[in-house]
Design a protein around this motif. Structure first.
Motif, PDB file in Angstrom:
ATOM      1  N   GLY A 179       1.051  -1.276  -0.005  1.00  0.00           N
ATOM      2  CA  GLY A 179       0.017  -0.028  -0.236  1.00  0.00           C
ATOM      3  C   GLY A 179       0.781   1.304   0.035  1.00  0.00           C
ATOM      4  N   GLU A 180       0.717   1.969   0.919  1.00  0.00           N
ATOM      5  CA  GLU A 180       1.276   3.233   0.962  1.00  0.00           C
ATOM      6  C   GLU A 180       2.868   3.193   1.773  1.00  0.00           C
ATOM      7  N   ASP A 181       2.983   1.822   2.272  1.00  0.00           N
ATOM      8  CA  ASP A 181       4.105   1.514   2.980  1.00  0.00           C
ATOM      9  C   ASP A 181       4.849   0.745   2.165  1.00  0.00           C
ATOM     10  N   VAL A 182       6.337   0.276   2.714  1.00  0.00           N
ATOM     11  CA  VAL A 182       7.056  -0.764   2.346  1.00  0.00           C
ATOM     12  C   VAL A 182       7.417  -1.595   3.412  1.00  0.00           C
ATOM     13  N   VAL A 183       7.730  -2.922   3.284  1.00  0.00           N
ATOM     14  CA  VAL A 183       7.988  -3.827   4.318  1.00  0.00           C
ATOM     15  C   VAL A 183       9.196  -4.262   4.104  1.00  0.00           C
ATOM     16  N   LEU A 184      10.018  -4.046   5.244  1.00  0.00           N
ATOM     17  CA  LEU A 184      11.556  -4.494   5.366  1.00  0.00           C
ATOM     18  C   LEU A 184      11.843  -5.791   5.743  1.00  0.00           C
ATOM     19  N   ASP A 185      12.875  -6.282   5.106  1.00  0.00           N
ATOM     20  CA  ASP A 185      13.139  -7.861   5.552  1.00  0.00           C
ATOM     21  C   ASP A 185      14.733  -7.681   5.385  1.00  0.00           C
ATOM     22  N   ALA A 186      15.451  -7.906   6.569  1.00  0.00           N
ATOM     23  CA  ALA A 186      17.112  -7.746   6.409  1.00  0.00           C
ATOM     24  C   ALA A 186      17.559  -8.306   7.752  1.00  0.00           C
ATOM     25  N   ARG A 187      19.040  -8.983   7.438  1.00  0.00           N
ATOM     26  CA  ARG A 187      19.822  -9.353   8.707  1.00  0.00           C
ATOM     27  C   ARG A 187      21.077  -8.265   8.455  1.00  0.00           C
ATOM     28  N   LYS A 188      20.998  -7.296   9.121  1.00  0.00           N
ATOM     29  CA  LYS A 188      22.129  -6.395   8.908  1.00  0.00           C
ATOM     30  C   LYS A 188      23.042  -6.849  10.304  1.00  0.00           C
ATOM     31  N   SER A 189      24.535  -7.015  10.013  1.00  0.00           N
ATOM     32  CA  SER A 189      25.546  -7.553  10.753  1.00  0.00           C
ATOM     33  C   SER A 189      26.118  -6.650  11.632  1.00  0.00           C
ATOM     34  N   TRP A 190      26.433  -5.502  11.378  1.00  0.00           N
ATOM     35  CA  TRP A 190      26.972  -4.783  12.187  1.00  0.00           C
ATOM     36  C   TRP A 190      26.389  -3.049  11.928  1.00  0.00           C
ATOM     37  N   VAL A 191      25.796  -2.813  12.991  1.00  0.00           N
ATOM     38  CA  VAL A 191      25.262  -1.252  13.037  1.00  0.00           C
ATOM     39  C   VAL A 191      25.897  -0.706  14.344  1.00  0.00           C
TER      40      VAL A 191
END
Length: 375
Positions: free
Chosen positions: A134-146
């Protein structure tokens, strides 16, 4: 030459807050909250924010100089600030006005969320996804270092494009977004207080308006906005660590004594030669940093080459200088109160931080051979 006001403020914060807290930050592996709060109060978290939103309107050179000063006192604080400036540069160019104002006022800490499990140091090639909803997006991720993972107010986040062409898309993701999970605290070799952790996104929903730049245009923003400032800042951290190691080594050898000889360590030619080598190598790295900043400011033809060189050169120099510091100070160097072993540990990070030193040498070779940097 008169010291710029922002550097004078940075020196004051280091002397009053950052430096005195550094040993505890490292020993306990805790986030340098007092130091970051002091930087906010001094107006330094808004260093790269535009004057029109209340910031200081400075660029990559000023950012590199500030983190260099911070690294002399505490490299963890310097790295937190470095990642904040890198993220703030993108937000300043493409982000919403309200967040820009909050950053300028020192009320918003941001960071980069680029590195991922599976892509290793190929930061320009994310595996994470952004799916339309819709008006959004859905994020899927595995960020290793933040860096600042549990402390930042927002992440500048990379994903594959939603629909557009290109390598990646950037998003401004509030750190409290539902569906984000911050991993366990880091407990490792160096930079122990910068709160670097894994961050996982599982169905994290953000508005499409959170996009920074064009869909698929993340690589262009990365190369044009983030890469130059990040490279000179990491080089600045390395230069600051060399300054710290050299200063602490000189202080130690000037007072440590051979009682049976009635001499200090500084009375020995081999000790003085080691100190001299440290000074020369540190000055070489600092000179290249100064020239790189000048190349960027002046739009010189060799600016990209200098940007590629500066992190690789300073990172390797820092490992050499801090290793010399350990040798010059001898067995005492292994005691935390001397202060050089912390610089020795922290300095190692730059060589393996994306883009790694080995990768930068490949980039430099490609540039010199007229080949594209990224395959």
């Amino acid at each position: 030459m008169r010291t710029p006001a922002y550097l004078a403020e940075a020196d004051r914060v280091v002397a009053d807050v950052v430096g005195p807290a550094a040993q505890e930050v490292d020993a306990r592996g805790v986030f340098p909250t007092d130091g970051i709060d002091a930087l906010a109060k001094a107006g330094l978290l808004g260093l790269v924010s535009a004057a029109e939103v209340g910031g200081q309107g400075q660029g990559a050179g000023a950012a590199a100089r500030v983190v260099e000063r911070l690294a002399r006192g505490c490299a963890s604080t310097a790295m937190v600030t470095c990642m904040h400036y890198a993220a703030a540069s993108v937000i300043e160019a493409h982000g919403p006005l309200d967040v820009r104002r909050e950053i300028a006022a020192g009320r918003h800490l941001s960071t980069l969320a680029f590195s991922e499990f599976g892509s290793r140091s190929h930061f320009w090639a994310p595996l994470s996804t952004a799916t339309p909803a819709g008006e959004d997006v859905v994020l899927d991720a595995r960020k290793s270092w933040v860096t600042s993972a549990s402390q930042a107010d927002s992440y500048v986040w990379t994903s594959l494009p939603v629909a557009g062409e290109g390598r990646s898309t950037l998003w401004l993701v509030p750190s409290r977004t539902a569906g984000l999970e911050v991993g366990p605290a880091f407990d490792g070799l160096g930079l122990r207080g910068n709160d670097s952790r894994a961050v996982t996104a599982s169905g994290a929903r953000v508005a499409r308006t959170a996009r920074l730049g064009e869909d698929g245009g993340g690589f262009d923003v990365l190369l044009g906005v983030i890469f130059p400032v990040f490279q000179v800042m990491i080089a600045g951290v390395s230069v600051g660590l060399m300054e710290a190691a050299t200063t602490k080594s000189v202080a130690h050898v000037a007072t440590a004594r051979y009682e049976h000889l009635g001499q200090t360590l500084a009375d020995q030619p081999v000790t003085r030669a080691g100190i001299a080598r440290m000074r020369v190598r540190a000055d070489q790295a600092a000179a290249l940093l100064t020239d790189t900043i000048a190349a960027l400011r002046g739009g010189r033809e060799d600016a990209l080459l200098r940007v590629l060189e500066v992190k690789a050169s300073a990172g390797e120099a820092a490992t050499e200088v801090t290793e010399l510091a350990m040798r010059v100070c001898g067995g005492s160097a292994f005691r935390k109160e001397v202060g050089v072993e912390r610089a020795f540990r922290d300095a190692r990070a730059a060589t393996v931080m994306a883009p790694t030193t080995d990768m930068l040498y490949d980039f430099i070779g490609r540039a010199l051979c007229g080949l594209p940097l990224f395959g």
